[in-house]
Design a protein around this motif. Structure first.
Motif, PDB file in Angstrom:
ATOM      1  N   MET A  60       0.740  -1.538  -0.323  1.00  0.00           N
ATOM      2  CA  MET A  60      -0.006  -0.019  -0.026  1.00  0.00           C
ATOM      3  C   MET A  60       0.718   1.241   0.420  1.00  0.00           C
ATOM      4  O   MET A  60       0.912   2.510  -0.559  1.00  0.00           O
ATOM      5  CB  MET A  60      -0.920   0.109   1.605  1.00  0.00           C
ATOM      6  CG  MET A  60      -2.217   1.066   1.638  1.00  0.00           C
ATOM      7  SD  MET A  60      -3.358   0.417   0.757  1.00  0.00           S
ATOM      8  CE  MET A  60      -3.920   2.844   0.468  1.00  0.00           C
ATOM      9  N   TYR A  61       1.821   1.233   0.476  1.00  0.00           N
ATOM     10  CA  TYR A  61       2.894   1.923   0.530  1.00  0.00           C
ATOM     11  C   TYR A  61       4.352   2.152   0.795  1.00  0.00           C
ATOM     12  O   TYR A  61       4.482   1.592   1.366  1.00  0.00           O
ATOM     13  CB  TYR A  61       2.617   3.076   2.340  1.00  0.00           C
ATOM     14  CG  TYR A  61       1.419   3.108   2.503  1.00  0.00           C
ATOM     15  CD1 TYR A  61       0.610   4.666   2.702  1.00  0.00           C
ATOM     16  CD2 TYR A  61       0.545   2.234   3.969  1.00  0.00           C
ATOM     17  CE1 TYR A  61      -0.638   4.776   2.577  1.00  0.00           C
ATOM     18  CE2 TYR A  61      -0.196   2.252   4.351  1.00  0.00           C
ATOM     19  CZ  TYR A  61      -1.051   3.545   3.893  1.00  0.00           C
ATOM     20  OH  TYR A  61      -2.686   4.054   4.072  1.00  0.00           O
ATOM     21  N   PRO A  62       4.009   1.907  -0.627  1.00  0.00           N
ATOM     22  CA  PRO A  62       5.706   0.851  -0.657  1.00  0.00           C
ATOM     23  C   PRO A  62       6.883   1.823  -0.492  1.00  0.00           C
ATOM     24  O   PRO A  62       8.130   1.880  -0.281  1.00  0.00           O
ATOM     25  CB  PRO A  62       5.734   1.596  -2.552  1.00  0.00           C
ATOM     26  CG  PRO A  62       5.025   2.109  -3.061  1.00  0.00           C
ATOM     27  CD  PRO A  62       3.201   2.829  -2.019  1.00  0.00           C
ATOM     28  N   SER A  63       7.294   3.297  -0.075  1.00  0.00           N
ATOM     29  CA  SER A  63       8.111   4.045   0.335  1.00  0.00           C
ATOM     30  C   SER A  63       7.981   4.063   1.757  1.00  0.00           C
ATOM     31  O   SER A  63       9.049   4.511   2.274  1.00  0.00           O
ATOM     32  CB  SER A  63       7.950   5.497  -0.180  1.00  0.00           C
ATOM     33  OG  SER A  63       6.965   6.068   0.507  1.00  0.00           O
ATOM     34  N   LEU A  64       7.372   3.658   2.165  1.00  0.00           N
ATOM     35  CA  LEU A  64       7.340   3.022   3.588  1.00  0.00           C
ATOM     36  C   LEU A  64       7.471   1.614   4.316  1.00  0.00           C
ATOM     37  O   LEU A  64       6.957   1.154   3.555  1.00  0.00           O
ATOM     38  CB  LEU A  64       6.065   3.972   4.179  1.00  0.00           C
ATOM     39  CG  LEU A  64       5.635   4.697   4.364  1.00  0.00           C
ATOM     40  CD1 LEU A  64       4.389   4.998   4.967  1.00  0.00           C
ATOM     41  CD2 LEU A  64       6.406   5.826   5.241  1.00  0.00           C
ATOM     42  N   LYS A  65       8.456   1.837   5.566  1.00  0.00           N
ATOM     43  CA  LYS A  65       9.426   1.051   6.426  1.00  0.00           C
ATOM     44  C   LYS A  65       8.228   0.175   7.640  1.00  0.00           C
ATOM     45  O   LYS A  65       8.705   2.007   7.768  1.00  0.00           O
ATOM     46  CB  LYS A  65      10.880   0.577   5.481  1.00  0.00           C
ATOM     47  CG  LYS A  65      11.031   0.039   4.656  1.00  0.00           C
ATOM     48  CD  LYS A  65      12.396  -0.489   5.371  1.00  0.00           C
ATOM     49  CE  LYS A  65      12.951  -2.042   3.872  1.00  0.00           C
ATOM     50  NZ  LYS A  65      13.498  -0.991   3.322  1.00  0.00           N
ATOM     51  N   ARG A  66       8.733  -0.375   7.773  1.00  0.00           N
ATOM     52  CA  ARG A  66       7.664  -0.554   9.618  1.00  0.00           C
ATOM     53  C   ARG A  66       8.741  -0.131  10.037  1.00  0.00           C
ATOM     54  O   ARG A  66      10.394  -0.612   9.959  1.00  0.00           O
ATOM     55  CB  ARG A  66       7.417  -1.746   9.407  1.00  0.00           C
ATOM     56  CG  ARG A  66       6.950  -2.251  11.068  1.00  0.00           C
ATOM     57  CD  ARG A  66       6.691  -3.333  11.600  1.00  0.00           C
ATOM     58  NE  ARG A  66       5.920  -3.305  12.981  1.00  0.00           N
ATOM     59  CZ  ARG A  66       6.768  -3.465  13.699  1.00  0.00           C
ATOM     60  NH1 ARG A  66       7.845  -2.777  13.320  1.00  0.00           N
ATOM     61  NH2 ARG A  66       6.371  -4.019  15.140  1.00  0.00           N
ATOM     62  N   ASP A  67       8.986   0.391  11.636  1.00  0.00           N
ATOM     63  CA  ASP A  67      10.186   1.441  12.089  1.00  0.00           C
ATOM     64  C   ASP A  67       9.892   0.367  12.774  1.00  0.00           C
ATOM     65  O   ASP A  67       9.408  -0.168  13.504  1.00  0.00           O
ATOM     66  CB  ASP A  67       9.619   2.853  12.753  1.00  0.00           C
ATOM     67  CG  ASP A  67      10.314   3.266  13.360  1.00  0.00           C
ATOM     68  OD1 ASP A  67      11.412   2.713  13.513  1.00  0.00           O
ATOM     69  OD2 ASP A  67      10.093   4.986  13.593  1.00  0.00           O
ATOM     70  N   SER A  68      11.280  -0.523  12.758  1.00  0.00           N
ATOM     71  CA  SER A  68      11.785  -1.464  13.630  1.00  0.00           C
ATOM     72  C   SER A  68      11.812  -0.670  15.287  1.00  0.00           C
ATOM     73  O   SER A  68      12.535  -1.779  15.804  1.00  0.00           O
ATOM     74  CB  SER A  68      13.032  -1.786  13.386  1.00  0.00           C
ATOM     75  OG  SER A  68      14.440  -0.601  13.323  1.00  0.00           O
ATOM     76  N   ARG A  69      11.238   0.302  15.881  1.00  0.00           N
ATOM     77  CA  ARG A  69      11.730   0.714  17.338  1.00  0.00           C
ATOM     78  C   ARG A  69      10.425  -0.010  17.889  1.00  0.00           C
ATOM     79  O   ARG A  69      10.702   0.032  19.277  1.00  0.00           O
ATOM     80  CB  ARG A  69      12.280   2.309  17.481  1.00  0.00           C
ATOM     81  CG  ARG A  69      13.394   2.717  17.154  1.00  0.00           C
ATOM     82  CD  ARG A  69      13.317   4.277  16.963  1.00  0.00           C
ATOM     83  NE  ARG A  69      11.718   4.639  16.918  1.00  0.00           N
ATOM     84  CZ  ARG A  69      11.423   5.997  16.599  1.00  0.00           C
ATOM     85  NH1 ARG A  69      11.769   7.052  18.010  1.00  0.00           N
ATOM     86  NH2 ARG A  69      10.121   5.996  15.924  1.00  0.00           N
ATOM     87  N   PHE A  70      10.068  -0.508  17.381  1.00  0.00           N
ATOM     88  CA  PHE A  70       8.435  -0.282  17.944  1.00  0.00           C
ATOM     89  C   PHE A  70       8.328  -1.764  17.689  1.00  0.00           C
ATOM     90  O   PHE A  70       8.722  -2.845  17.033  1.00  0.00           O
ATOM     91  CB  PHE A  70       7.333  -0.361  16.746  1.00  0.00           C
ATOM     92  CG  PHE A  70       7.414   1.437  16.736  1.00  0.00           C
ATOM     93  CD1 PHE A  70       7.220   2.530  17.531  1.00  0.00           C
ATOM     94  CD2 PHE A  70       6.664   2.043  15.519  1.00  0.00           C
ATOM     95  CE1 PHE A  70       7.636   3.293  17.491  1.00  0.00           C
ATOM     96  CE2 PHE A  70       6.712   2.947  14.986  1.00  0.00           C
ATOM     97  CZ  PHE A  70       6.944   3.936  16.383  1.00  0.00           C
ATOM     98  N   SER A  71       8.203  -2.849  19.418  1.00  0.00           N
ATOM     99  CA  SER A  71       7.761  -4.093  19.230  1.00  0.00           C
ATOM    100  C   SER A  71       6.897  -4.599  18.644  1.00  0.00           C
ATOM    101  O   SER A  71       6.014  -3.957  18.133  1.00  0.00           O
ATOM    102  CB  SER A  71       8.284  -4.128  20.868  1.00  0.00           C
ATOM    103  OG  SER A  71       9.195  -3.454  21.481  1.00  0.00           O
ATOM    104  N   GLU A  72       6.707  -6.167  17.893  1.00  0.00           N
ATOM    105  CA  GLU A  72       6.255  -6.563  17.870  1.00  0.00           C
ATOM    106  C   GLU A  72       4.820  -7.793  18.783  1.00  0.00           C
ATOM    107  O   GLU A  72       5.515  -7.520  19.686  1.00  0.00           O
ATOM    108  CB  GLU A  72       6.390  -7.777  17.620  1.00  0.00           C
ATOM    109  CG  GLU A  72       7.573  -7.935  15.414  1.00  0.00           C
ATOM    110  CD  GLU A  72       7.050  -7.454  14.617  1.00  0.00           C
ATOM    111  OE1 GLU A  72       5.716  -8.154  15.040  1.00  0.00           O
ATOM    112  OE2 GLU A  72       7.769  -7.145  13.590  1.00  0.00           O
ATOM    113  N   LEU A  73       3.891  -7.350  18.390  1.00  0.00           N
ATOM    114  CA  LEU A  73       2.574  -7.149  19.247  1.00  0.00           C
ATOM    115  C   LEU A  73       2.866  -9.125  20.132  1.00  0.00           C
ATOM    116  O   LEU A  73       3.099 -10.404  19.410  1.00  0.00           O
ATOM    117  CB  LEU A  73       1.548  -7.981  19.160  1.00  0.00           C
ATOM    118  CG  LEU A  73       0.703  -6.232  19.278  1.00  0.00           C
ATOM    119  CD1 LEU A  73      -0.519  -5.771  18.750  1.00  0.00           C
ATOM    120  CD2 LEU A  73       0.047  -6.039  21.085  1.00  0.00           C
ATOM    121  N   THR A  74       3.070 -10.012  21.439  1.00  0.00           N
ATOM    122  CA  THR A  74       3.169 -10.832  22.045  1.00  0.00           C
ATOM    123  C   THR A  74       1.811 -11.299  22.870  1.00  0.00           C
ATOM    124  O   THR A  74       0.729  -9.978  23.233  1.00  0.00           O
ATOM    125  CB  THR A  74       3.666 -10.656  22.914  1.00  0.00           C
ATOM    126  OG1 THR A  74       4.314 -10.394  24.159  1.00  0.00           O
ATOM    127  CG2 THR A  74       6.016 -10.592  22.167  1.00  0.00           C
TER     128      THR A  74
END
Lengths: 487, 487
Positions: A1-15
């Motif tokens: 959807m937003y090719p120029s954007l990457k998920r910010d790796s500072r944020f945790s993944e939900l557990t």
């Protein structure tokens, strides 16, 4: 959807551990939609998509706290655990501000929906952030007051969202902006701090008015959980007139006369060009209010406390502008049905235009004198590039202009048979450069969200952007609030 | 003057080298009043004292820059050299906010006095910060518009100062607060940065609305050099009525009826108690507008675009409230002279009260239902302590209440034969505790300045104060802007 954007790796993944915390904190099955420990795609869908189906995210978790304290506990935990969040009201925004971009947790205010207090002497209303606009307005109607904002999405838009997006709408001309009408805000900051400024006073001069930062802050520095707002007396009389005019010069003269002669009862002055009215006619098949074709049309509404006085003022005004040949023709609604019919020629534009395919939409503020020049120049530009025309070989169908003339707010719409890079490239960033030269606004009332983020440089100086980013960093040092959007 | 305050040793003392810099930068003899290299006490006096002669400072230097760029150069130098400054407009404030405390440099905006632009279609005015309010209003009158603020000091108050103090005044009920009406601000930050947000748009939703921090910021984070403000159409018809009422309960009913029946033309609803009107009568000797004594009086003003319509509405309203015995007696001004005479009974209160000696003055916001209870309780309190009475043995003469009823803004005044610690201790901090319990405001429209700084804790939570101090530190890390005051 937003090719120029990457998920910010500072944020945790939900557990699952996170989920357990939220479930035990909110303590109610209805408060958590959990797509982490099980499949909940369908239940999550309405929170991942905006109503235009233009933006979509991939959240796996929706939280519905029921109190300010619960919002505080949830946000504090998210902040400590670097979990990104998106506050969501009625999800009726137009710039993708209220849906996630990646897997941000959606915090829905839908269960915070209490009217806390109303004082019918001062007209001051205090509500939870999740109260739906129309419910508030109906409640106020019973007490002869009105909510100072009106817009198409009122049946789903929430008051906290109105404030967060600084919604403008149809009543701004008369009742002014939320920056003046909102008297107090209760909000939760990312670290769980409760910002307790829910004042119910019209005058209060004691320190920096920090609540203003949340008005139009688009959920990037905190979540609005309570709002105190000044509401005006509801008008008993509503009158509507509809005119045809020979040029935009004449529209300006008519607006100036309306301000002089209608003064305190003028509640709307809307502009519609010939093409916009032709679309409504074509799609609805309704009989046109006036004979013949006119290059421009205006709709004037008055609201006042005395029907006879208001009708007399409006009739006198009509006589004057027709006598002076400022308007070519005009009609006055005779009853409520006609009021609604005339408003249909303004409010029906969006739907009529959308009938033929896609639409490039721009919500712009422009100094009134140059307001319509942009429509003409855009039309010339697309014409000269051979991109707009009546038969199916052209990608664009027309260039249409309408909007809230009284607020200097133009809606420039380019309906297309299909979206093409050629048309987009012909309009953008040219339209933003045009706005920049006239010191207009690239987003008059819709906000920035994800849609306008990349164009903010056409509007704001480096100095202003630097100061805005300082504010963001001060309130949200971990950047968890509504990331990837805004400034 | 301020025994508990000490000059902050972080600030440099002025030297001849500093003076040389300012003289060469501003390049004009008229731009610098130099009390360092020579004696200039008399020339400095008006900048060191406020108009009430209640506050005084000891500046040795006044600078009068003529452009935003000059303000920028001066402030940058002050910031780098740790020289404290006080921005000064018309110096008509009531809380000592615009005079130095020690030897701060006064930066006067008096030479920045140009009307930059006015658009008579949108009603948007752009001015230098130093333009005097009345001059702007007279200019606007020629174009059938009005400055959305009116107050006693308009002949000297400057627009930059209006905005910095978030002045309220007589037109707020109708035209709303500066937070809604100010559309743009140009300001200089302590480090010389020019804050360029002089937008002339009614709608602009592009990022945090940081200019709001300068509205009511009392010159503590920057100097306002330019203002863009929305001005309404000037009303052709002004009508005034004056009533006597049997109780505060009746005043509230009258206000509610006025909102319903007068709606959009109501422009003032002022409250005066019996004692306030007795003072005006005693001092001026003017014939009272009504026969007999009434516990309460109200003044209602309407402004509209049609004299006949407005008179008819007001007459009908008068008939109704007299028929229903909501008011005991009333009179309607028949011409402009009578309009001024009736207003005299409201506007003459301050002067009449001041006639007998000193006055303890409190400018408070209170939820309307409890507005007058404070006057009664203060009266009981001083009575029970034997501090108020008719003969000269009592320190206090009376307890008087009046104010802007429509805004919930009470002026509590205690005229005294002489200032005594006993009276002060009987009122303070008791009055602030009373306000705190009702969630009112300890400063409705005057601001904090040096007068209210110590009482801010009665009004604002520790959270709000912490956030406000973060804002101050962010914009003014060296603390040079208007020190010793505000939060």
């Amino acid at each position: 959807m937003y090719p120029s954007l990457k998920r910010d790796s500072r944020f945790s993944e939900l557990t699952n551990e996170h989920i357990q915390f939220f479930k035990s904190t909110l303590g109610d099955d209805a408060a958590v939609i959990d797509g982490v420990s099980k499949d909940a795609t369908d239940d999550l869908e309405p929170f991942n998509r905006d109503w235009m189906k233009k933006y979509r995210g991939h959240t796996k978790l929706v939280l519905k706290p029921k109190s300010t304290e619960e919002v505080s506990k949830v946000l504090k935990y998210c902040n400590e655990n670097k979990l990104a969040v998106v506050p969501q009201g009625g999800n009726s925004g137009l710039v993708g501000g209220s849906v996630p971009v990646f897997d941000e947790i959606v915090i829905s205010l839908s269960r915070m929906n209490k009217i806390r207090n109303f004082d019918d002497i001062s007209g001051i209303l205090v509500v939870d952030g999740g109260v739906i606009m129309e419910i508030a307005d109906n409640f106020l109607a019973e007490h002869n007051h009105l909510y100072p904002l009106d817009l198409g999405a009122k049946g789903s838009a929430q008051i906290g969202g109105n404030v967060a997006t600084n919604a403008g709408g149809l009543r701004l001309l008369r009742y002014g902006s939320l920056h003046g009408n909102v008297l107090g805000i209760e909000a939760v900051l990312p670290d769980g701090t409760i910002f307790d400024d829910l004042s119910t006073l019209r005058k209060n001069n004691t320190g920096y008015d920090l609540k203003q930062l949340f008005i139009g802050g688009e959920g990037t520095i905190g979540i609005i959980t309570g709002v105190s707002i000044h509401c005006a007396q509801r008008s008993k009389a509503i009158n509507v007139a509809y005119f045809g005019l020979p040029s935009f010069e004449h529209v300006q003269r008519a607006y100036k006369e309306a301000k002089i002669q209608l003064g305190e009862i003028l509640s709307a002055f809307e502009l519609m060009d010939a093409r916009s009215q032709a679309f409504v006619h074509e799609v609805t098949g309704n009989k046109r209010p006036l004979e013949g074709d006119h290059p421009f049309y205006c709709l004037i509404e008055t609201s006042g406390s005395n029907t006879e006085h208001d009708s007399e003022k409006l009739e006198k005004f009509l006589e004057h502008v027709m006598g002076e040949e400022i308007v070519s023709d005009g009609v006055l609604a005779q009853d409520e049905t006609q009021v609604r019919q005339l408003w249909g020629w303004r409010e029906g534009i969006t739907e009529a235009i959308g009938h033929f395919g896609g639409t490039y939409k721009y919500d712009l503020s422009i100094p009134i004198k140059e307001l319509y020049s942009l429509v003409e120049e855009t039309r010339d530009r697309l014409n000269s590039k051979g991109l707009v025309g009546d038969d199916d070989s052209y990608p664009a169908i027309a260039v249409v202009g309408y909007g809230h003339m009284g607020d200097g707010n133009l809606h420039l719409n380019v309906p297309v048979r299909k979206y093409t890079q050629e048309v987009e490239d012909a309009i953008e960033p040219w339209v933003y450069e045009w706005i920049q030269k006239r010191k207009g606004s690239i987003s008059a009332e819709h906000g920035l969200g994800i849609a306008k983020k990349k164009y903010i440089g056409y509007q704001r100086s480096d100095t202003m952007l630097k100061l805005m980013r300082q504010t963001k960093d001060l309130y949200d040092p971990n950047g968890i609030m509504n990331p990837y959007k805004y400034i």
